[in-house]
Motif scaffolding. Sequence first.
Motif, PDB file in Angstrom:
ATOM      1  N   GLY A  59       0.834  -1.202   0.000  1.00 16.83           N
ATOM      2  CA  GLY A  59       0.000   0.000   0.000  1.00 16.83           C
ATOM      3  C   GLY A  59       0.866   1.247   0.000  1.00 16.83           C
ATOM      4  O   GLY A  59       2.006   1.235   0.448  1.00 16.83           O
ATOM      5  N   PRO A  60       0.291   2.349  -0.556  1.00 12.90           N
ATOM      6  CA  PRO A  60       1.100   3.555  -0.737  1.00 12.90           C
ATOM      7  C   PRO A  60       1.482   4.183   0.594  1.00 12.90           C
ATOM      8  O   PRO A  60       0.689   4.194   1.534  1.00 12.90           O
ATOM      9  N   HIS A  61       2.700   4.669   0.653  1.00 10.62           N
ATOM     10  CA  HIS A  61       3.207   5.335   1.848  1.00 10.62           C
ATOM     11  C   HIS A  61       3.581   6.760   1.476  1.00 10.62           C
ATOM     12  O   HIS A  61       4.612   6.985   0.852  1.00 10.62           O
ATOM     13  N   TYR A  62       2.698   7.697   1.843  1.00 15.01           N
ATOM     14  CA  TYR A  62       2.902   9.102   1.495  1.00 15.01           C
ATOM     15  C   TYR A  62       3.577   9.793   2.668  1.00 15.01           C
ATOM     16  O   TYR A  62       2.913  10.158   3.637  1.00 15.01           O
ATOM     17  N   PHE A  63       4.872   9.959   2.587  1.00 13.26           N
ATOM     18  CA  PHE A  63       5.546  10.549   3.737  1.00 13.26           C
ATOM     19  C   PHE A  63       5.252  12.034   3.845  1.00 13.26           C
ATOM     20  O   PHE A  63       5.308  12.770   2.868  1.00 13.26           O
ATOM     21  N   ARG A  64       4.960  12.465   5.057  1.00 14.38           N
ATOM     22  CA  ARG A  64       4.768  13.885   5.350  1.00 14.38           C
ATOM     23  C   ARG A  64       4.977  14.090   6.833  1.00 14.38           C
ATOM     24  O   ARG A  64       4.754  13.170   7.622  1.00 14.38           O
ATOM     25  N   THR A  65       5.398  15.312   7.202  1.00 10.57           N
ATOM     26  CA  THR A  65       5.597  15.609   8.617  1.00 10.57           C
ATOM     27  C   THR A  65       5.648  17.106   8.853  1.00 10.57           C
ATOM     28  O   THR A  65       5.972  17.879   7.950  1.00 10.57           O
ATOM     29  N   THR A  81      12.533  13.671  -2.416  1.00 10.50           N
ATOM     30  CA  THR A  81      11.925  14.247  -3.615  1.00 10.50           C
ATOM     31  C   THR A  81      10.587  14.845  -3.208  1.00 10.50           C
ATOM     32  O   THR A  81       9.655  14.109  -2.852  1.00 10.50           O
ATOM     33  N   PRO A  82      10.468  16.188  -3.224  1.00  8.47           N
ATOM     34  CA  PRO A  82       9.203  16.803  -2.816  1.00  8.47           C
ATOM     35  C   PRO A  82       8.052  16.346  -3.718  1.00  8.47           C
ATOM     36  O   PRO A  82       8.240  16.177  -4.925  1.00  8.47           O
ATOM     37  N   VAL A  83       6.909  16.117  -3.135  1.00  5.68           N
ATOM     38  CA  VAL A  83       5.736  15.666  -3.886  1.00  5.68           C
ATOM     39  C   VAL A  83       4.524  16.436  -3.404  1.00  5.68           C
ATOM     40  O   VAL A  83       4.355  16.625  -2.201  1.00  5.68           O
ATOM     41  N   ASP A  84       3.700  16.920  -4.323  1.00  4.11           N
ATOM     42  CA  ASP A  84       2.346  17.319  -3.940  1.00  4.11           C
ATOM     43  C   ASP A  84       1.459  16.117  -4.198  1.00  4.11           C
ATOM     44  O   ASP A  84       1.139  15.808  -5.345  1.00  4.11           O
ATOM     45  N   TYR A  85       1.128  15.410  -3.124  1.00  4.78           N
ATOM     46  CA  TYR A  85       0.299  14.224  -3.300  1.00  4.78           C
ATOM     47  C   TYR A  85      -1.080  14.659  -3.785  1.00  4.78           C
ATOM     48  O   TYR A  85      -1.790  15.356  -3.076  1.00  4.78           O
ATOM     49  N   THR A  86      -1.445  14.275  -4.999  1.00  3.66           N
ATOM     50  CA  THR A  86      -2.777  14.628  -5.489  1.00  3.66           C
ATOM     51  C   THR A  86      -3.557  13.368  -5.806  1.00  3.66           C
ATOM     52  O   THR A  86      -3.012  12.393  -6.339  1.00  3.66           O
ATOM     53  N   ILE A  87      -4.824  13.404  -5.449  1.00  5.52           N
ATOM     54  CA  ILE A  87      -5.665  12.248  -5.720  1.00  5.52           C
ATOM     55  C   ILE A  87      -6.947  12.712  -6.404  1.00  5.52           C
ATOM     56  O   ILE A  87      -7.248  13.900  -6.457  1.00  5.52           O
ATOM     57  N   LYS A  88      -7.653  11.763  -6.984  1.00  2.40           N
ATOM     58  CA  LYS A  88      -8.937  12.052  -7.599  1.00  2.40           C
ATOM     59  C   LYS A  88      -9.920  10.986  -7.165  1.00  2.40           C
ATOM     60  O   LYS A  88      -9.542   9.974  -6.581  1.00  2.40           O
ATOM     61  N   GLU A 189       3.342  20.325   6.338  1.00  6.94           N
ATOM     62  CA  GLU A 189       4.288  21.259   5.758  1.00  6.94           C
ATOM     63  C   GLU A 189       5.283  20.573   4.813  1.00  6.94           C
ATOM     64  O   GLU A 189       5.567  21.050   3.722  1.00  6.94           O
ATOM     65  N   PHE A 190       5.830  19.452   5.278  1.00  9.07           N
ATOM     66  CA  PHE A 190       6.847  18.740   4.501  1.00  9.07           C
ATOM     67  C   PHE A 190       6.223  17.494   3.900  1.00  9.07           C
ATOM     68  O   PHE A 190       5.807  16.577   4.607  1.00  9.07           O
ATOM     69  N   GLN A 191       6.136  17.461   2.571  1.00  7.87           N
ATOM     70  CA  GLN A 191       5.566  16.308   1.884  1.00  7.87           C
ATOM     71  C   GLN A 191       6.581  15.860   0.844  1.00  7.87           C
ATOM     72  O   GLN A 191       6.861  16.586  -0.109  1.00  7.87           O
ATOM     73  N   ALA A 192       7.111  14.669   0.999  1.00 12.98           N
ATOM     74  CA  ALA A 192       8.185  14.217   0.109  1.00 12.98           C
ATOM     75  C   ALA A 192       8.363  12.713   0.228  1.00 12.98           C
ATOM     76  O   ALA A 192       8.001  12.109   1.244  1.00 12.98           O
ATOM     77  N   LEU A 193       8.918  12.124  -0.809  1.00 15.51           N
ATOM     78  CA  LEU A 193       9.292  10.702  -0.755  1.00 15.51           C
ATOM     79  C   LEU A 193      10.809  10.582  -0.701  1.00 15.51           C
ATOM     80  O   LEU A 193      11.522  11.428  -1.257  1.00 15.51           O
TER      81      LEU A 193
END
Lengths: 387, 387
Positions: A59-65, A81-88, A189-193
């Motif tokens: 399952g997906p692991h979206y790191f953020r803190t 690697t910064p990511v803006d996690y976007t979903i639909k 604030e911090f969203q990245a993989l």
Amino acid sequence: MPWSFDYLIVGAGFAGMTIAERLVSTKGARVLIVERRNHIGGNAHDHYDDAGVLIHRYGPHYFRTNAPRIRAYLSKFTDWTPVDYTIKSFTRDRYWNFPVNLNTFEQLIGRPATSGEFVDWLEQNKVSIENPRNSEEIILSQVGHELYELFFKGYTLKQWKRHPRDLDASVCGRIPIRTNRDDRYLKEEFQALPSAGYHRIFERMAQAMGENVKILLNTDYREVLPHVQFDHMVYTGPIDAYFDFAHGKLPYRSLRFEFESFEGKDLADRESVSGKPGFWQPAMQVNYPDESVPWTRIVEIKHATGQQCLPTTIVREFPEDFGAGKEPYYPVPNAESAAVYKKYKEMADALPNVSFIGRLATYRYYNMDQVVGMALAEADKLQSREI
Amino acid sequence: MPWSFDYLIVGAGFAGMTIAERLVSTKGARVLIVERRNHIGGNAHDHYDDAGVLIHRYGPHYFRTNAPRIRAYLSKFTDWTPVDYTIKSFTRDRYWNFPVNLNTFEQLIGRPATSGEFVDWLEQNKVSIENPRNSEEIILSQVGHELYELFFKGYTLKQWKRHPRDLDASVCGRIPIRTNRDDRYLKEEFQALPSAGYHRIFERMAQAMGENVKILLNTDYREVLPHVQFDHMVYTGPIDAYFDFAHGKLPYRSLRFEFESFEGKDLADRESVSGKPGFWQPAMQVNYPDESVPWTRIVEIKHATGQQCLPTTIVREFPEDFGAGKEPYYPVPNAESAAVYKKYKEMADALPNVSFIGRLATYRYYNMDQVVGMALAEADKLQSREI
């Protein structure tokens, strides 16, 4: 002669590996980590599949803190690697922006709108509930019946096999509702993989510990107990199993993952849907709230990892009952399970030489950063003891 | 209470994993594998690097075999991607076809030629030596001084830090010389790489064994000995270390690997050299026989893996003396080392409850298929015993 260690650590996920790394690196402790699976990293383990695509196996692991200490700690073992996690969300035969925001509202009414109009619409539609006590009430109180039915009800029923009204408000309540155009799934604030994958974090932790840590894979910790001595145990497995289910089994939801890889013409044909070459769907995650669809979501993690490869892999998640041979992915957050957990917690608290750390041992759906934070705090506590 | 097993296996490379898998899967043996590194797979371990490129971490592993049994056995754990392993040699400021064949001859004389011309040329140039006793003599007797100097002498001096005349004939003798246009590096019938990488073979072996095998990483087997009981040991480490260097240290050559990744414009600029987009050099392996260049070869394994990714990674190999903290990659095949090995072999033969298997334990540069074959044969032998 029994083999002796300062610490026996049960489980090599984020909780176990973080505590081990701290105890070894700061105190030179001698540690044995025992892991049931044949790899370290727990559910955060990612790997390259047969098509060469980096996937999240469990399952997906979206790191953020939001916590600088946790970010700084993990940054010793990885770049980010910064990511803006976007979903639909996919329903009524189309993709919707999600979590609900002004874009979603425009899709609903079929024309451009302002934040003010959406605020007014919410005012008219949301149900007045003073203190929402469950997941149905919290969503109704925020967005009303139409959006609840569209995006939340079916998804929750499938995922939890329970009606939203039988689940704590926190379950659906953790999903943001926004009246601006902020499309991001998460608030931190911090969203990245980790740039080279989660597995590299664990490899580097193992390297950092060197020969002070032994890692025993493919092994139930109970098999080891008669043969080793240790001063303290850190247990990161399910708390009910530790106590032989003395108060009954804690409920969990499980998942089945179906991976599918695409390349060549099959993948090129999807460009009209995904909007860019090399991708199968238009976002990292697409929710399927309709009850007629057996999966809850499809994740195409390549959107987030930024891997530069031609093929892609998607994974459909099918919720399942927990039982023999299944993994306990989600604690079920309701009053009943909380009461059972409380009894186990009391038993755990009575054991000064065992620390219960992580999602399974505390029966709570913590995010990765919270687990690492818990492990760092426990390591501090253990280090301040005289051994 | 000591932990007891049927077998203790030291080392989780091809030798140890194959024996373990056979003993567990056919006899239900209880096995403990102890591995010094923090991963299974030994030197065959491959992995995706930080650029997302699948690399061979401990030098290139070109799988090939003529043995149907070995191929069938490994095929239980992997699909295969057929590869024609092709290499080139870089000297006199240009790339040459290699191993020496008719194409190489044409490059040497600067015009098209026939096999007959090349045969004649070889007849005129090769040195008549009745029984070639070393690597210099074998090459001189096959191709003469010019090609020896061009492709063999400097390379061998760098790689072995010994003159070709101080190395067994087998060292340079294993490289084919052809008068046709066959460019392939190797002669075996079946030449292929595991489609999803070598690491997947080892993962699947571990999965197949299930809970009957425990895998202890990051651990020197000597640390475990006082705490476990077992009927038989399979030792795949260096044979001289097993016997505490009683007859002195066996000589080895070591290597330092320098990895470098390329993408974007830097990589696009190399197309004029490599001849195709996404690659840095024109072949999987390029030898650098000139003594003025400190590395012996550059490997770009993506040529062979067929990975569909945009970046690429090359690795330069710098030969090194073996010593503390270095890996013993190559046994040194000469009369002196053979005499020392013989003494260790006698000691090993006197131990009925220890099997010495694999490259390091038999002090011989076996290919992977030979190691697997040796392990399968030993497993057969062990299984036919009554335990």
